[in-house]
Design a protein around this motif. Structure first.
Motif, short mmCIF file in Angstrom:
data_model
loop_
_atom_site.label_atom_id
_atom_site.label_comp_id
_atom_site.label_asym_id
_atom_site.label_seq_id
_atom_site.Cartn_x
_atom_site.Cartn_y
_atom_site.Cartn_z
N ASP A 35 -9.99 -10.45 3.85
CA ASP A 35 -9.42 -9.13 3.52
C ASP A 35 -10.43 -8.39 2.66
O ASP A 35 -11.11 -9.00 1.82
CB ASP A 35 -8.15 -9.26 2.65
CG ASP A 35 -6.95 -9.77 3.42
OD1 ASP A 35 -7.01 -9.86 4.65
OD2 ASP A 35 -5.94 -10.08 2.76
N ARG A 67 0.83 -1.21 0.00
CA ARG A 67 0.00 0.00 0.00
C ARG A 67 0.86 1.25 0.00
O ARG A 67 2.07 1.19 0.17
CB ARG A 67 -0.94 -0.01 1.21
CG ARG A 67 -2.20 -0.80 0.93
CD ARG A 67 -3.03 -1.02 2.16
NE ARG A 67 -2.37 -1.88 3.12
CZ ARG A 67 -2.37 -3.21 3.07
NH1 ARG A 67 -3.01 -3.83 2.11
NH2 ARG A 67 -1.72 -3.91 3.97
N TYR A 114 -5.33 -4.63 -8.79
CA TYR A 114 -4.86 -3.60 -7.86
C TYR A 114 -3.50 -3.94 -7.24
O TYR A 114 -2.93 -3.13 -6.53
CB TYR A 114 -5.87 -3.44 -6.70
CG TYR A 114 -6.24 -4.78 -6.07
CD1 TYR A 114 -5.42 -5.41 -5.15
CD2 TYR A 114 -7.40 -5.45 -6.45
CE1 TYR A 114 -5.73 -6.64 -4.62
CE2 TYR A 114 -7.72 -6.68 -5.92
CZ TYR A 114 -6.88 -7.26 -5.00
OH TYR A 114 -7.18 -8.50 -4.48
N PRO A 167 -9.49 -14.18 1.81
CA PRO A 167 -9.83 -12.83 1.35
C PRO A 167 -10.90 -12.85 0.28
O PRO A 167 -10.90 -13.70 -0.61
CB PRO A 167 -8.51 -12.31 0.77
CG PRO A 167 -7.46 -13.08 1.49
CD PRO A 167 -8.05 -14.45 1.67
N ARG A 187 -10.75 -10.80 -9.80
CA ARG A 187 -10.90 -11.91 -8.87
C ARG A 187 -11.73 -12.95 -9.62
O ARG A 187 -12.63 -12.61 -10.38
CB ARG A 187 -11.65 -11.46 -7.60
CG ARG A 187 -10.96 -10.37 -6.83
CD ARG A 187 -9.74 -10.84 -6.09
NE ARG A 187 -10.03 -11.76 -5.01
CZ ARG A 187 -9.07 -12.24 -4.17
NH1 ARG A 187 -7.79 -11.88 -4.31
NH2 ARG A 187 -9.37 -13.07 -3.21
N GLN A 226 -12.29 -9.41 -0.71
CA GLN A 226 -12.02 -8.06 -1.25
C GLN A 226 -13.25 -7.19 -1.40
O GLN A 226 -13.22 -6.02 -1.05
CB GLN A 226 -11.24 -8.08 -2.59
CG GLN A 226 -10.04 -9.01 -2.63
CD GLN A 226 -8.97 -8.73 -1.59
OE1 GLN A 226 -9.03 -7.77 -0.86
NE2 GLN A 226 -7.94 -9.59 -1.51
N SER A 278 -5.38 1.51 -2.70
CA SER A 278 -4.20 2.34 -2.90
C SER A 278 -3.65 2.08 -4.30
O SER A 278 -3.29 0.95 -4.62
CB SER A 278 -3.17 1.96 -1.83
OG SER A 278 -1.91 2.45 -2.15
N GLN A 301 1.84 -16.45 -0.59
CA GLN A 301 0.92 -15.43 -1.11
C GLN A 301 -0.36 -16.11 -1.60
O GLN A 301 -1.43 -15.54 -1.55
CB GLN A 301 1.55 -14.66 -2.27
CG GLN A 301 2.27 -13.40 -1.84
CD GLN A 301 3.75 -13.66 -1.63
OE1 GLN A 301 4.29 -14.64 -2.13
NE2 GLN A 301 4.40 -12.80 -0.89
N1 SAM Z 1 -2.69 -13.25 -1.91
C1 SAM Z 1 -3.49 -12.81 -0.90
C2 SAM Z 1 -4.91 -12.58 -1.41
O1 SAM Z 1 -5.20 -12.70 -2.56
O2 SAM Z 1 -5.73 -12.27 -0.63
C3 SAM Z 1 -2.95 -11.64 -0.11
C4 SAM Z 1 -2.13 -10.61 -0.77
S1 SAM Z 1 -1.91 -9.04 -0.11
C5 SAM Z 1 -0.35 -9.18 0.66
C6 SAM Z 1 -2.92 -8.84 1.29
C7 SAM Z 1 -4.08 -7.92 1.08
O3 SAM Z 1 -3.65 -6.61 0.79
C8 SAM Z 1 -4.99 -8.28 -0.07
O4 SAM Z 1 -5.83 -9.34 0.23
C9 SAM Z 1 -5.74 -7.00 -0.28
O5 SAM Z 1 -6.87 -6.92 0.54
C10 SAM Z 1 -4.73 -5.94 0.16
N2 SAM Z 1 -4.20 -5.17 -0.98
C11 SAM Z 1 -3.43 -5.61 -1.99
N3 SAM Z 1 -3.19 -4.62 -2.86
C12 SAM Z 1 -3.84 -3.53 -2.40
C13 SAM Z 1 -3.98 -2.20 -2.87
N4 SAM Z 1 -3.43 -1.79 -4.00
N5 SAM Z 1 -4.71 -1.34 -2.12
C14 SAM Z 1 -5.28 -1.73 -0.97
N6 SAM Z 1 -5.19 -2.97 -0.48
C15 SAM Z 1 -4.48 -3.86 -1.18
#
Ligand code: SAM
Ligand code: SF4
Length: 447
Positions: free
Chosen positions: A309, A56, A167, A269, A283, A271, A343, A205
């Motif tokens: 998430d 982020r 994203y 997650p 997704r 979203q 973000s 991940q």
């Molecule tokens: N691979 C996992 C998934 O798909 O849920 C987790 C990846 S990421 C490290 C963890 C979380 O960060 C994601 O599930 C998402 O909710 C959030 N995230 C990722 N990119 C983002 C962005 N550009 N803006 C806000 N939240 C973000």
């Protein structure tokens, strides 16, 4: 850069996800192999590793301000530290860091940190070095064996991502999906248990995309790996995170009903609750298919605690679409969850999409979503009162004689009485707050 004395003490500061925590622990082990010890609390370290997160906003800016603070503190203490920048910001912005921050002598990406000791020798000789290569497996082969472990340990089993949510930077900073070999994982888990782990969280991940060949050469998925790890004597608990709805197979769902050591907790997650937004996010699930999947987990393990998430304010998200996220939250009743404002990440498709949402709208949506999630978390905790369960003791509490541990449902539980870090105790849950529970010690379970 001038030559410098070989560092005697280090500090590794990890930001972001649990995979970074794991990487941070492994870097600490590499430095320990070189005879460098952790800097005592309150003292400036000779070598600081900033293990960064790029998921982020403001992550990169934070790195520069951290570097500035370290240089200033070092000057005041009469010694400027050697600084290494590691993690996903290093991977994404390595060259820029070298250009903008002369105080940094090493930049090392998440797939290259096994080369840190060698880079350190070069830094001591006055040479600045960047390594952001991505040979994924080489790193694990080159890392030293685990010698010490906290009771609840992390084990990275899978890295990278091929899902390309619109994203997300992870596919660019962590590379393509790879699974570590089965035999390496069984060996590392065994060593972690010998080193004091009672619980292991398998990390990736996309951890549910793990695949490999077991000891008999049969193709297995994550459920097969968990089944075999559960055979390790002394290992009491297994968890895994983070999963993607597209990779959850029947075997993994069934494992939750069959393997006692697999804890009743699932972080999955979602979203967003709007199918239009989910599609724009790339997704591969809909709100409905996600809910159906959760029902199957609940059928296999009725007491399973659910986590997720969420992103609010994805480009062009309308108020009505956001209301669908709130409706999904109401339908699930999460035990806990993480929620973020969208973000824009440079280089990702969503960053240039039409309809970027105003910050005050995102703030308002995040607040409403978090109110709903906090309400459900508190309700889940209150519903746990009266249960008697095992608690793995992870650390001492704030007051003398107080201990803090985790329930099977990943709730923080504090209690008083005779115990030690690493014990599995039986406790009755007697009080619930939004973030933790009070327990009454019943007995200590033998190892
Ligand atoms: N691979 C996992 C998934 O798909 O849920 C987790 C990846 S990421 C490290 C963890 C979380 O960060 C994601 O599930 C998402 O909710 C959030 N995230 C990722 N990119 C983002 C962005 N550009 N803006 C806000 N939240 C973000
Ligand atoms: Fe990012 Fe999506 Fe991959 Fe998760 S599945 S790491 S959110 S691209």
């Amino acid at each position: 850069m001038p030559t410098t004395a070989h560092p005697k003490t280090y500090r590794v500061k990890s930001f972001g996800c649990q995979m970074n925590v794991y990487d941070g622990e492994r870097m600490a082990e590499l430095l320990a192999e070189k005879g460098i010890v952790p800097a005592p609390e309150g003292e400036e370290a000779d070598l600081v590793v900033l293990n960064t997160c790029h998921i982020r906003e403001k992550a990169a800016e934070k790195v520069y301000s951290d570097i500035g603070r370290l240089v200033k503190a070092g000057r005041l203490a009469g010694k400027e530290p050697l600084i290494a920048v590691a993690g996903c910001v290093a991977q994404a912005e390595g060259e820029e860091i070298m250009a903008r921050a002369p105080a940094v002598s090493m930049v090392v990406g998440p797939q290259a940190y096994h080369r840190l000791p060698e880079m350190l020798d070069r830094a001591v000789a006055g040479e600045r070095a960047t390594d952001t290569d991505m040979p994924p497996i080489a790193k694990f082969d080159a890392l030293p064996p685990r010698r010490k472990s906290p009771p609840a340990a992390f084990l990275t089993v899978q890295e990278g991502c091929d899902k390309f949510c619109t994203y997300c930077v992870v596919p660019y900073t962590r590379g393509a999906e790879i699974s570590r070999p089965y035999k390496d994982l069984v060996a590392e888990a065994q060593r972690l248990v010998e080193a004091g782990a009672r619980e292991i969280t398998l990390l990736g991940q996309n951890v549910s995309a793990w695949s490999g060949e077991d000891a008999k050469g049969r193709a297995v998925g994550l459920a097969g790996l968990i089944r075999d790890l559960a055979e390790i004597d002394g290992l009491a608990r297994i968890r895994y995170t983070t999963s993607h709805p597209a990779d959850m197979d029947d075997a993994l769902i069934a494992a939750h009903g069959e393997i006692a050591k697999l804890m009743p907790f699932l972080h999955l997650p979602v979203q967003a609750g709007s199918d239009r937004v989910l599609k724009a996010m790339n997704r591969s699930h809909t709100a409905e298919s996600y809910l159906r999947l959760l029902e199957r987990f609940r059928a296999a393990r009725p007491d399973i605690a659910l986590s997720g998430d969420f992103i609010v304010g994805f480009p062009a998200e309308t108020e009505a679409e956001f209301a669908e996220t709130l409706a999904l939250v109401d339908a699930v009743g999460y035990a806990q969850a993480f929620s973020f404002k969208y973000s824009p990440r440079p280089g990702t498709p969503a960053a240039t999409m039409e309809g970027q949402i105003a910050p005050e709208v995102m703030d308002d949506r995040l607040q409403r979503l978090q109110a709903a999630l906090n309400r459900d978390q508190h309700a889940f905790n209150r519903a746990s009162v009266g249960r008697t369960c095992e608690v793995l003791v992870e650390r001492t509490g704030k007051r003398a004689g107080q201990w803090l541990g985790k329930s099977p449902w990943l709730q923080s539980v504090w209690f008083e009485g005779e115990a030690a870090i690493g014990d599995l105790v039986t406790a009755e849950l007697v009080g619930a707050g939004p973030n933790s529970l009070a327990g009454k010690l019943r007995e200590t379970v033998a190892a």
